[in-house]
Structure formats: structure tokens, C-alpha cells
Scaffold this active site. Sequence first.
Site, PDB file in Angstrom:
ATOM      1  N   ASP A  94       1.065  -0.955  -0.205  1.00  0.00           N
ATOM      2  CA  ASP A  94       0.099   0.392  -0.206  1.00  0.00           C
ATOM      3  C   ASP A  94       0.873   0.975   0.064  1.00  0.00           C
ATOM      4  OD1 ASP A  94      -1.568  -1.843   0.825  1.00  0.00           O
ATOM      5  OD2 ASP A  94      -2.983  -0.922   1.182  1.00  0.00           O
ATOM      6  N   LYS A 158      -6.850   3.910  -3.556  1.00  0.00           N
ATOM      7  CA  LYS A 158      -7.219   3.570  -2.219  1.00  0.00           C
ATOM      8  C   LYS A 158      -7.253   4.793  -1.782  1.00  0.00           C
ATOM      9  CE  LYS A 158      -5.331   2.175   2.207  1.00  0.00           C
ATOM     10  NZ  LYS A 158      -4.346   1.282   2.693  1.00  0.00           N
ATOM     11  N   LYS A 187     -10.030   0.277  -2.499  1.00  0.00           N
ATOM     12  CA  LYS A 187     -10.320  -0.107  -1.531  1.00  0.00           C
ATOM     13  C   LYS A 187     -10.343   1.181  -0.421  1.00  0.00           C
ATOM     14  CE  LYS A 187      -7.482  -1.381   2.304  1.00  0.00           C
ATOM     15  NZ  LYS A 187      -5.424  -2.141   2.732  1.00  0.00           N
TER      16      LYS A 187
END
Length: 234
Positions: A94, A158, A187
Site C-alpha cells: 500500500d 485507495k 479500497k
Amino acid sequence: MTFTYSDISKMIDHSLLNPTLTAAQLEAGCRLAVAYDTASVCILPYYLRRCSEILRGTGVKSSTTIGFPHGGHTTAVKTAEAERALADGGEELDMVVNISAVLSGDWDYVRDDIRAVTEITHAAGQKVKVIFENCYLNDDQKIRLCQICGELRTDWVKTSTGYGTGGATLEDLRLMRRHSPPEVQVKSAGGIRDLDALLRVREVGVTRSGATRTAEMLEECCRRLGLPPRCPNA
């Protein structure tokens, strides 16, 4: 119900990123994720190797962060972080965009920064999620990031780190889903604290969500589905 237990548990990236977590708490968090069969554990980078050992063969993926939480690391540092994480068994990374470069409109830098980490991660057969930190951005900047991530074929976009001034909103999630190609997943992170919130983001196309209240959410899922408690002492 329009979902199964696995539909919900495999949405959750169990987040173990609070800097005050001890090694014992990180270990326990990894084992909790296994017990609940989450999608992944996203853990402090220094503990990733041990996390990968615990998760091996369980179906729960090991993940960590790159350029976290502000995204201001140089690209060389981010790529070094990615290489280290992959060597330590990371399966999903991430990464935070360079927020300063986004706000400055330096889109070439932003694209090259994301490309560098994505290429290293994909070359290793693993996946990357790109964190925008939407609380600092306007819609045009969010859309541009979705377009760049689509061009680079990142695996997820995300919303947030969970450490900014705001987290995921339904409006942002709809925008990100609308402006990302179908193969790029979305996400949510920040503010998803109960099962109803998780179900709401699922309805707008979110496939993963960062969570710290994993046990509470998934025990509630079991109750609604008429299943026995997953971990009675959780």
C-alpha cells in the site's frame, strides 16, 4: 442476506499500523486475522517478515506500507522500501502518492513515482494499492490520480491512510469507482468501523477495506448470518 461470511471477511485488510503496537500485539493481530480469514494483514514494515511467516499457507496475505503516511519520500526510497517488503514476503503493498507533488500539479513526477513502485511489485508477481489521501485533494486531483493508476494498471486505488484529517466517504468511493477502469479495484480506509459501514461501501463497488475493528465486524457478520461465533473470546 446477499452475502456470505467469506464475501465480507475477504474484504478486510486487518490493519496493524499504529506505531505504539508492541511485538506481542502485532503477533496477536496476525493470528486474529488468520482466525477470521481476512484478505490480508497490513502491518508495520519492520514486522513484515514475521507476519509473512505466521500467514504462510493460511490464505491470508501479508502486506505493508510504502511511503507511509505522508508520501513525501523520494522515489528511490519508496522503491527501496518496496524491494525490502517484497524480500520480506509482502504480497500486497500500500503506497502513498507524493501528496505535495499532486497538490503542486507535478503530474509527471506523480506518475513516475507510482510507476516505479508498481513495476517492481508486479515484476515480483505481487500487487499494489495506491493511496490518494483524499482529505487533502479536490475532485479533479482525485480523478487525475484514478486515470494515472488506470494507465499504469495498479491493482487498487485507495482513499486514505487512516492518519490524515479524514477517511473514506461514499462520495469519494463512487467517484473513484466511476473514474477507474474495471480492472482497478477500490479500497476504502479510515472510518469503516462497523459491519453496516462495510456493507455500504461494498454496495458502491469497494472490494477491500482497511479495518482495525475486524473482530467486532466479523462477529456481527456471523450473528446476522446465523453462524456460530468465529472466536467466542474475541
